[in-house]
Design a protein around this motif. Structure first.
Motif, PDB file in Angstrom:
ATOM      1  N   LYS A  82       7.081 -12.914   9.477  1.00  0.00           N
ATOM      2  CA  LYS A  82       6.741 -12.727  10.897  1.00  0.00           C
ATOM      3  C   LYS A  82       5.237 -12.726  11.098  1.00  0.00           C
ATOM      4  O   LYS A  82       4.709 -13.467  11.937  1.00  0.00           O
ATOM      5  CB  LYS A  82       7.344 -11.409  11.415  1.00  0.00           C
ATOM      6  CG  LYS A  82       8.859 -11.356  11.300  1.00  0.00           C
ATOM      7  CD  LYS A  82       9.419 -10.044  11.809  1.00  0.00           C
ATOM      8  CE  LYS A  82       9.012  -8.838  10.974  1.00  0.00           C
ATOM      9  NZ  LYS A  82       9.563  -8.833   9.600  1.00  0.00           N
ATOM     10  N   THR A  83       4.568 -11.900  10.316  1.00  0.00           N
ATOM     11  CA  THR A  83       3.108 -11.850  10.443  1.00  0.00           C
ATOM     12  C   THR A  83       2.510 -13.199  10.046  1.00  0.00           C
ATOM     13  O   THR A  83       1.572 -13.680  10.689  1.00  0.00           O
ATOM     14  CB  THR A  83       2.533 -10.726   9.566  1.00  0.00           C
ATOM     15  OG1 THR A  83       3.269  -9.526   9.840  1.00  0.00           O
ATOM     16  CG2 THR A  83       1.076 -10.481   9.869  1.00  0.00           C
ATOM     17  N   ALA A  84       3.076 -13.805   9.006  1.00  0.00           N
ATOM     18  CA  ALA A  84       2.563 -15.104   8.559  1.00  0.00           C
ATOM     19  C   ALA A  84       2.652 -16.135   9.687  1.00  0.00           C
ATOM     20  O   ALA A  84       1.712 -16.901   9.904  1.00  0.00           O
ATOM     21  CB  ALA A  84       3.346 -15.578   7.340  1.00  0.00           C
ATOM     22  N   ILE A 297       0.944  -8.147  18.705  1.00  0.00           N
ATOM     23  CA  ILE A 297       1.154  -6.742  18.346  1.00  0.00           C
ATOM     24  C   ILE A 297       2.190  -6.684  17.230  1.00  0.00           C
ATOM     25  O   ILE A 297       3.375  -6.937  17.445  1.00  0.00           O
ATOM     26  CB  ILE A 297       1.644  -5.908  19.549  1.00  0.00           C
ATOM     27  CG1 ILE A 297       0.745  -6.131  20.771  1.00  0.00           C
ATOM     28  CG2 ILE A 297       1.674  -4.426  19.182  1.00  0.00           C
ATOM     29  CD1 ILE A 297       1.181  -5.383  22.004  1.00  0.00           C
ATOM     30  N   ASP A 298       1.693  -6.376  16.025  1.00  0.00           N
ATOM     31  CA  ASP A 298       2.575  -6.306  14.868  1.00  0.00           C
ATOM     32  C   ASP A 298       3.215  -4.922  14.829  1.00  0.00           C
ATOM     33  O   ASP A 298       2.655  -3.969  15.364  1.00  0.00           O
ATOM     34  CB  ASP A 298       1.748  -6.556  13.603  1.00  0.00           C
ATOM     35  CG  ASP A 298       2.577  -7.226  12.514  1.00  0.00           C
ATOM     36  OD1 ASP A 298       3.808  -7.310  12.674  1.00  0.00           O
ATOM     37  OD2 ASP A 298       1.981  -7.660  11.510  1.00  0.00           O
ATOM     38  N   GLU A 299       4.356  -4.797  14.193  1.00  0.00           N
ATOM     39  CA  GLU A 299       5.059  -3.505  14.089  1.00  0.00           C
ATOM     40  C   GLU A 299       5.160  -2.859  15.466  1.00  0.00           C
ATOM     41  O   GLU A 299       4.746  -1.720  15.674  1.00  0.00           O
ATOM     42  CB  GLU A 299       4.315  -2.570  13.125  1.00  0.00           C
ATOM     43  CG  GLU A 299       3.862  -3.196  11.818  1.00  0.00           C
ATOM     44  CD  GLU A 299       5.007  -3.613  10.923  1.00  0.00           C
ATOM     45  OE1 GLU A 299       6.109  -3.053  11.065  1.00  0.00           O
ATOM     46  OE2 GLU A 299       4.829  -4.544  10.121  1.00  0.00           O
ATOM     47  N   VAL A 300       5.715  -3.601  16.398  1.00  0.00           N
ATOM     48  CA  VAL A 300       5.672  -3.181  17.809  1.00  0.00           C
ATOM     49  C   VAL A 300       6.548  -1.946  18.077  1.00  0.00           C
ATOM     50  O   VAL A 300       6.326  -1.216  19.035  1.00  0.00           O
ATOM     51  CB  VAL A 300       6.052  -4.358  18.735  1.00  0.00           C
ATOM     52  CG1 VAL A 300       7.527  -4.661  18.667  1.00  0.00           C
ATOM     53  CG2 VAL A 300       5.605  -4.103  20.154  1.00  0.00           C
ATOM     54  N   LEU A 398       9.825 -10.043  -1.551  1.00  0.00           N
ATOM     55  CA  LEU A 398       8.827 -11.096  -1.702  1.00  0.00           C
ATOM     56  C   LEU A 398       7.440 -10.487  -1.873  1.00  0.00           C
ATOM     57  O   LEU A 398       6.647 -10.918  -2.697  1.00  0.00           O
ATOM     58  CB  LEU A 398       8.869 -12.010  -0.473  1.00  0.00           C
ATOM     59  CG  LEU A 398       7.811 -13.099  -0.387  1.00  0.00           C
ATOM     60  CD1 LEU A 398       7.842 -14.000  -1.593  1.00  0.00           C
ATOM     61  CD2 LEU A 398       7.988 -13.922   0.881  1.00  0.00           C
ATOM     62  N   ARG A 399       7.175  -9.438  -1.090  1.00  0.00           N
ATOM     63  CA  ARG A 399       5.839  -8.829  -1.164  1.00  0.00           C
ATOM     64  C   ARG A 399       5.572  -8.261  -2.542  1.00  0.00           C
ATOM     65  O   ARG A 399       4.491  -8.422  -3.084  1.00  0.00           O
ATOM     66  CB  ARG A 399       5.714  -7.703  -0.143  1.00  0.00           C
ATOM     67  CG  ARG A 399       5.578  -8.237   1.216  1.00  0.00           C
ATOM     68  CD  ARG A 399       4.634  -7.418   2.060  1.00  0.00           C
ATOM     69  NE  ARG A 399       4.865  -7.831   3.420  1.00  0.00           N
ATOM     70  CZ  ARG A 399       5.367  -7.060   4.343  1.00  0.00           C
ATOM     71  NH1 ARG A 399       5.627  -5.799   4.060  1.00  0.00           N
ATOM     72  NH2 ARG A 399       5.584  -7.523   5.537  1.00  0.00           N
ATOM     73  N   TYR A 400       6.592  -7.578  -3.104  1.00  0.00           N
ATOM     74  CA  TYR A 400       6.418  -6.993  -4.431  1.00  0.00           C
ATOM     75  C   TYR A 400       6.095  -8.097  -5.439  1.00  0.00           C
ATOM     76  O   TYR A 400       5.174  -7.977  -6.238  1.00  0.00           O
ATOM     77  CB  TYR A 400       7.693  -6.239  -4.817  1.00  0.00           C
ATOM     78  CG  TYR A 400       7.689  -5.727  -6.239  1.00  0.00           C
ATOM     79  CD1 TYR A 400       6.850  -4.687  -6.611  1.00  0.00           C
ATOM     80  CD2 TYR A 400       8.528  -6.286  -7.196  1.00  0.00           C
ATOM     81  CE1 TYR A 400       6.840  -4.214  -7.918  1.00  0.00           C
ATOM     82  CE2 TYR A 400       8.528  -5.824  -8.503  1.00  0.00           C
ATOM     83  CZ  TYR A 400       7.687  -4.789  -8.860  1.00  0.00           C
ATOM     84  OH  TYR A 400       7.668  -4.332 -10.145  1.00  0.00           O
TER      85      TYR A 400
HETATM   86 MG   LIG Z   1       4.450  -8.032   9.048  1.00  0.00          MG
END
Ligand SMILES: [Mg+2]
Ligand SMILES: Nc1ncnc2c1ncn2[C@@H]1O[C@H](COP(=O)(O)OP(=O)(O)O)[C@@H](O)[C@H]1O
Length: 466
Positions: A82-84, A297-300, A398-400
């Motif tokens: 999402k952020t990407a 706005i991330d983590e809305v 994926l992040r890990y």
């Molecule tokens: Mg994010």
């Protein structure tokens, strides 16, 4: 010696700054073709085709600049890009469209009210393109003549002869202009412009007609045509600033220096009203136009009910930006209330939004993303190590797995290899826990931790969430 060393250090710093790798630094755009179809792998983006296609359509709307006050919600599990995707949109929009990015929780950490923080974010996302006409003199230098007084003291005087293809004029030079000419090393054969208001001289290049009678021109010399027409010209210059910048500059208590410190505090509503009126006036006179940008706005779900209802109103404004939000929450409590709703967002706001879903990745896509991250971090990885890492990404997150690239790279360098092997991955997998194993660990040893609240694990999650 010391100065050489200092220069070296500066050089090294320079390159490290350039090569700094962030979580999304591999994203260079949305990876769409001309007809807005997503390419499978492009500009650092992999898969997530539907969401990227949708983002492309939104991008097109924004670029046309006609719509205001739309809201898009990117909804999906953690680590689904999402952020990407939002970062990709920012890249694709280019520098001229304002893009502001904030996390929902930021509004609680600033020394101002929540609505002021949101208002500033909104006004940072709206550009004002201001057009200015300036008068310039543009021509090829025929001759520069500077006369020093015979005594060596007193003001210098001089003459500058400029021509176009059609005319030639001699200008008298004052002391300040002479200084500029010396500083810019203006000589016969240069094509220059002089801003009449400020007296600023800029060199455009050397005239083509002088290309041959000059051996000493370096490879970087730019040759240009001798200008045509009149020497005096009108030129339009365009600057884009954000409404927030205009607010700060005109806010008497802060002044423009506050723009550099970032410490702008609250801005009085009278100031904003005046600015709005002034901008409206400029628009009517054709001196300025509004460039609606994007507020991300991330983590809305971290916003509370007051913020949501404020946003709801703000979106109705004619000068509202496009608001893109992202959340990984399902059906949950709306902050500041006891109501439960999808994504923790009030229904009336949800109703205005276009919702774009992001889906978990398949193994092939995970592998591709990890490969791109390896390149981004300059990390060579053996094929079987990458396969194992992909498995880890699928089973943990994926992040890990992305974090493990950096650490595995370090471990492999420690044993003087420049390729990450399976053993390095195994090593860092045992050194660093993912969330599941950390939870496991906590459960086993909970009695030995301070502030242990884990009576019933589900309850504990609820508490930290709210
Ligand atoms: Mg994010
Ligand atoms: N489709 C994709 N293409 C390339 N990289 C991606 C993609 N999706 C996610 N990533 C990368 O994976 C990591 C996690 O994704 P992120 O955007 O932070 O997830 P989310 O915001 O949905 O929780 C980031 O480093 C991100 O850049």
């Amino acid at each position: 010696m010391a100065s050489i060393a200092a220069a070296k250090v500066a050089e090294v710093r320079e390159t490290t700054r350039v090569e700094r790798v962030g979580a999304h630094s591999h994203i260079r755009g949305l990876g769409l073709d001309d007809s807005l179809e997503p390419r499978v792998v492009s500009q650092g983006m992999v898969g997530q085709l539907t969401a990227r296609r949708a983002a492309g359509v939104v991008l097109e709307m924004i670029k046309e600049g006609k719509i205001a006050g739309r809201a898009i919600l990117l909804a999906g599990q953690p680590g689904t890009g999402k952020t990407a995707i939002a970062m990709g949109m920012a890249q694709a929009l280019g520098a001229d469209t304002p893009f502001t990015s904030m996390a929902g929780s930021e509004i609680y950490s600033l020394e101002m009210s929540k609505t002021e923080a949101l208002t500033q974010a909104i006004r940072k996302s709206i550009g004002v393109r201001i057009k200015e006409e300036t008068e310039i003199i543009e021509g090829e230098v025929v001759e520069v003549q500077v006369d020093r007084p015979a005594t060596g003291v007193g003001t210098k005087v001089g003459k500058l002869t400029l021509k176009t293809t059609e005319m030639e004029t001699i200008y008298d030079l004052g002391g300040k202009m002479i200084e500029c000419i010396m500083k810019e090393k203006v000589q016969a054969g240069d094509v220059i412009t002089i801003d009449k208001a400020t007296g600023k001289i800029s060199k455009l290049g050397r005239s083509f007609t002088r290309a041959r009678d000059y051996d000493a021109t370096g490879p970087q010399t730019r040759f240009v045509q001798c200008p045509e027409g009149e020497l005096q010209k009108r030129k339009e210059v365009v600057h884009t600033v954000s409404l927030h910048e205009v607010d700060v500059i005109n806010s008497r208590t802060h002044g423009f220096l506050a723009l550099f410190s970032g410490d702008t505090g609250e801005i009085k509503s009278e100031v904003r009203e005046q600015i709005n009126a002034k901008v409206a006036e400029w628009r009517e006179e054709g001196k300025a136009e509004i460039v609606p940008g994007v507020l991300f706005i991330d983590e809305v779900h971290m916003l509370d009910i007051e913020c949501f209802s404020f946003l709801n109103r703000a979106l109705e404004n004619e000068m509202a930006p496009v608001v893109i939000m992202a959340t990984n929450r399902g059906i949950t409590r709306i902050r500041g209330t006891n109501y439960v709703s999808p994504h923790g967002i009030p229904i009336d706001l949800l109703d205005r939004m276009n919702i774009v879903a992001t889906k978990p990745y398949e193994e092939k896509e995970l592998k591709e993303i990890l490969k791109i991250r390896c390149e981004e971090e300059d990390c060579e990885m053996a094929e079987d190590a990458l396969t194992v890492l992909t498995r880890i990404a699928g089973e943990t997150s994926l992040r890990y797995a992305i974090q493990l690239i950096t650490t595995a790279g370090l471990v492999s360098r420690k044993r003087k290899s420049n390729e990450v092997q399976m053993e390095d991955i195994k090593r860092v997998y045992s050194l660093f826990l993912d969330e599941n194993r950390s939870m496991q660990f906590l459960k086993e040893y909970q009695d030995e931790f301070m502030f242990n609240d884990m009576g019933d694990s589900n309850d504990a999650m609820e508490v930290t969430d709210g």
